[in-house]
Design a protein around this motif. Structure first.
Motif, PDB file in Angstrom:
ATOM      1  N   TRP A 151      -3.982   9.468 -22.201  1.00 36.06           N
ATOM      2  CA  TRP A 151      -5.191   9.914 -22.890  1.00 36.06           C
ATOM      3  C   TRP A 151      -5.946  10.967 -22.083  1.00 36.06           C
ATOM      4  N   GLY A 152      -5.660  11.069 -20.792  1.00 40.32           N
ATOM      5  CA  GLY A 152      -6.408  12.011 -19.977  1.00 40.32           C
ATOM      6  C   GLY A 152      -5.724  13.354 -19.802  1.00 40.32           C
ATOM      7  N   GLN A 153      -4.413  13.429 -20.038  1.00 38.26           N
ATOM      8  CA  GLN A 153      -3.681  14.661 -19.812  1.00 38.26           C
ATOM      9  C   GLN A 153      -2.785  14.947 -21.005  1.00 38.26           C
ATOM     10  N   ALA A 154      -3.296  15.751 -21.921  1.00 41.54           N
ATOM     11  CA  ALA A 154      -2.571  16.011 -23.169  1.00 41.54           C
ATOM     12  C   ALA A 154      -1.251  16.724 -22.911  1.00 41.54           C
ATOM     13  N   LYS A 155      -1.236  17.672 -21.957  1.00 37.83           N
ATOM     14  CA  LYS A 155      -0.004  18.405 -21.679  1.00 37.83           C
ATOM     15  C   LYS A 155       1.063  17.470 -21.115  1.00 37.83           C
ATOM     16  N   THR A 156       0.639  16.562 -20.248  1.00 38.22           N
ATOM     17  CA  THR A 156       1.580  15.602 -19.682  1.00 38.22           C
ATOM     18  C   THR A 156       2.149  14.705 -20.759  1.00 38.22           C
ATOM     19  N   LEU A 157       1.309  14.326 -21.692  1.00 39.52           N
ATOM     20  CA  LEU A 157       1.745  13.464 -22.785  1.00 39.52           C
ATOM     21  C   LEU A 157       2.818  14.135 -23.624  1.00 39.52           C
ATOM     22  N   GLU A 158       2.699  15.439 -23.819  1.00 38.77           N
ATOM     23  CA  GLU A 158       3.657  16.160 -24.655  1.00 38.77           C
ATOM     24  C   GLU A 158       5.023  16.286 -23.986  1.00 38.77           C
ATOM     25  N   THR A 159       5.035  16.372 -22.671  1.00 38.72           N
ATOM     26  CA  THR A 159       6.296  16.601 -21.956  1.00 38.72           C
ATOM     27  C   THR A 159       6.892  15.349 -21.332  1.00 38.72           C
ATOM     28  N   PHE A 160       6.104  14.292 -21.236  1.00 36.21           N
ATOM     29  CA  PHE A 160       6.568  13.067 -20.592  1.00 36.21           C
ATOM     30  C   PHE A 160       7.659  12.399 -21.419  1.00 36.21           C
ATOM     31  N   LYS A 161       8.709  11.948 -20.734  1.00 39.93           N
ATOM     32  CA  LYS A 161       9.846  11.358 -21.441  1.00 39.93           C
ATOM     33  C   LYS A 161      10.286  10.060 -20.779  1.00 39.93           C
ATOM     34  N   PHE A 162      10.835   9.181 -21.618  1.00 41.67           N
ATOM     35  CA  PHE A 162      11.543   8.007 -21.140  1.00 41.67           C
ATOM     36  C   PHE A 162      13.041   8.264 -21.300  1.00 41.67           C
ATOM     37  N   PHE A 163      13.842   7.505 -20.566  1.00 40.90           N
ATOM     38  CA  PHE A 163      15.295   7.612 -20.675  1.00 40.90           C
ATOM     39  C   PHE A 163      15.862   6.253 -21.079  1.00 40.90           C
ATOM     40  N   LEU A 164      16.384   6.212 -22.285  1.00 41.34           N
ATOM     41  CA  LEU A 164      16.959   4.981 -22.822  1.00 41.34           C
ATOM     42  C   LEU A 164      18.421   4.890 -22.388  1.00 41.34           C
ATOM     43  N   LEU A 165      18.771   3.819 -21.691  1.00 44.90           N
ATOM     44  CA  LEU A 165      20.141   3.658 -21.209  1.00 44.90           C
ATOM     45  C   LEU A 165      21.099   3.240 -22.314  1.00 44.90           C
ATOM     46  N   GLY A 166      20.589   2.517 -23.298  1.00 43.46           N
ATOM     47  CA  GLY A 166      21.469   2.030 -24.351  1.00 43.46           C
ATOM     48  C   GLY A 166      22.430   0.981 -23.838  1.00 43.46           C
ATOM     49  N   PHE A 167      23.673   1.058 -24.322  1.00 42.39           N
ATOM     50  CA  PHE A 167      24.707   0.109 -23.889  1.00 42.39           C
ATOM     51  C   PHE A 167      25.621   0.807 -22.885  1.00 42.39           C
ATOM     52  N   GLN A 168      25.511   0.423 -21.633  1.00 36.45           N
ATOM     53  CA  GLN A 168      26.324   1.030 -20.581  1.00 36.45           C
ATOM     54  C   GLN A 168      27.714   0.395 -20.564  1.00 36.45           C
ATOM     55  N   VAL A 169      28.537   0.825 -21.524  1.00 37.64           N
ATOM     56  CA  VAL A 169      29.895   0.281 -21.656  1.00 37.64           C
ATOM     57  C   VAL A 169      30.877   1.442 -21.755  1.00 37.64           C
ATOM     58  N   ARG A 170      32.148   1.113 -21.847  1.00 36.09           N
ATOM     59  CA  ARG A 170      33.182   2.137 -21.946  1.00 36.09           C
ATOM     60  C   ARG A 170      33.044   2.946 -23.230  1.00 36.09           C
ATOM     61  N   GLU A 171      33.596   4.136 -23.195  1.00 35.98           N
ATOM     62  CA  GLU A 171      33.459   5.059 -24.321  1.00 35.98           C
ATOM     63  C   GLU A 171      34.037   4.486 -25.605  1.00 35.98           C
ATOM     64  N   CYS A 172      35.167   3.792 -25.504  1.00 41.41           N
ATOM     65  CA  CYS A 172      35.790   3.238 -26.710  1.00 41.41           C
ATOM     66  C   CYS A 172      34.887   2.200 -27.372  1.00 41.41           C
ATOM     67  N   LEU A 173      34.199   1.403 -26.554  1.00 38.08           N
ATOM     68  CA  LEU A 173      33.276   0.409 -27.107  1.00 38.08           C
ATOM     69  C   LEU A 173      32.060   1.073 -27.726  1.00 38.08           C
ATOM     70  N   ARG A 174      31.596   2.157 -27.118  1.00 39.48           N
ATOM     71  CA  ARG A 174      30.453   2.874 -27.674  1.00 39.48           C
ATOM     72  C   ARG A 174      30.800   3.521 -29.005  1.00 39.48           C
ATOM     73  N   ILE A 175      31.997   4.060 -29.117  1.00 40.97           N
ATOM     74  CA  ILE A 175      32.441   4.646 -30.389  1.00 40.97           C
ATOM     75  C   ILE A 175      32.586   3.566 -31.452  1.00 40.97           C
ATOM     76  N   PHE A 176      33.124   2.410 -31.031  1.00 36.74           N
ATOM     77  CA  PHE A 176      33.231   1.283 -31.968  1.00 36.74           C
ATOM     78  C   PHE A 176      31.856   0.845 -32.464  1.00 36.74           C
ATOM     79  N   LEU A 177      30.877   0.733 -31.539  1.00 34.26           N
ATOM     80  CA  LEU A 177      29.516   0.361 -31.913  1.00 34.26           C
ATOM     81  C   LEU A 177      28.897   1.391 -32.842  1.00 34.26           C
TER      82      LEU A 177
END
Length: 324
Positions: free
Chosen positions: A15-41
């Motif tokens: 609420w105090g830094q509008a520019k920071t709010l616009e550029t701030f990001k989270f990183f979602l890891l999701g399911f850290q599994v093998r590629e074949c399992l991710r494609i299946f999912l």
């Protein structure tokens, strides 16, 4: 080669830094599994999401077009279908790139928007399931006054109140989360922006938020459970007093679908939010979250339409109408 995210540390006061709010990001890891399992999912979620949209749209179409389904029970089922379309639409499209890329970034604003829609749908479903149990209570325990109590206007008021309360609670929660500070690396070990993972990565004291969340859960989570238990305790008492087995079976059949939906919904909710989170249960927690955000919205219309004579009859009427 799997892509590895290299998030940078940040400290943000939204609420105090509008520019920071616009550029701030989270990183979602999701399911850290093998590629074949991710494609299946990915393929599995695509099929399930398509089935969810089609199944719930079918329920909405049948309830709106068939006069036989213009009753309070089916009106509430149609509201549940709206929620079951909204929830996976909020989660699944954002999960697709996370699965394909083995993780992905999401802006702070997008994260809060996703959380508001998710929380609104979940709180609404808690309230709606209690309203549906009350509807069955009136229908079985006070059948002579059912039509005078569960009027169209009254049902509309209950549905609107449930939606407004759900959105209000979600908005309050999002505002409080926005007041927290997040110190990098801002990695969320989940596939969407949920409450517990957000609290885990915050560098603020989250005790106040935990107290507020607990206080809000009393009227909007535990009170609906009490209403459901009270309603079905009275329903069971009435059903047991019915002399004929056919009458008991008929009365119970009107409640069985709702009981199944209630059991599945609250089992998944309590499994995620009431069981202490431990490192070894993160994968299980993600799978259960996937269950109630993606798979249950597809199962609900199947449960309510399975062996339901009214819905089957309405389906045959529409098919016959378009064939002729």
């Amino acid at each position: 080669m799997e892509k590895k995210l290299k998030p940078q540390g940040h400290k943000v006061y939204p609420w105090g830094q509008a520019k920071t709010l616009e550029t701030f990001k989270f990183f979602l890891l999701g399911f850290q599994v093998r590629e074949c399992l991710r494609i299946f999912l990915f393929c599995l979620l695509l099929v399930v999401y398509f089935g969810t949209i089609c199944g719930n749209l079918l329920i909405l179409t049948l309830v709106s077009t068939s006069k036989n389904l213009h009753t309070p029970m089916y009106f509430f089922i149609s509201q549940l279908s709206i929620s079951d379309i909204l929830l996976p639409t909020d989660i699944v499209p954002n999960t697709f790139p996370i699965l394909l890329n083995n993780g992905g970034a999401i802006t702070f604003i997008s994260c809060m928007t996703q959380y508001v829609v998710f929380c609104s749908s979940e709180v609404f479903e808690c309230l709606l399931l209690s309203v549906m149990s009350y509807d069955r209570y009136v229908a079985i325990c006070n059948p002579l006054r059912y039509s005078s109590i569960m009027t169209t206007a009254y049902c509309m008021k209950l549905a609107i109140a449930s939606w407004l309360l759900g959105f209000s609670i979600a908005l309050i929660a999002a505002i409080i989360i926005s007041l927290l500070s997040f110190c990098g690396p801002n990695i969320i070990d989940h596939f969407f922006c949920d409450l517990l993972p957000l609290l885990d990565i915050s560098c603020s004291d989250v005790f106040f938020f935990q107290v507020v969340a607990f206080l809000l859960s009393i009227p909007f989570v535990f009170t609906p459970i009490v209403i459901i238990i009270y309603s079905y305790a009275n329903i069971a008492a009435v059903i047991l007093r019915i002399p004929s087995s056919t009458g008991r079976q008929k009365a119970f059949s009107t409640c069985s679908s709702h009981l199944i939906v209630v059991s599945i919904f609250y089992w998944t909710i309590f499994s995620v939010y009431c069981v202490p989170s431990r490192e070894e249960t993160l994968t299980i927690s993600k799978l259960i979250s996937l269950l109630y955000t993606v798979f249950i919205p597809m199962v609900n219309p199947i449960i309510y339409s399975f062996r339901n004579k009214d819905i089957n009859k309405a389906s045959y009427e529409i098919i016959h109408k378009y064939r002729t």
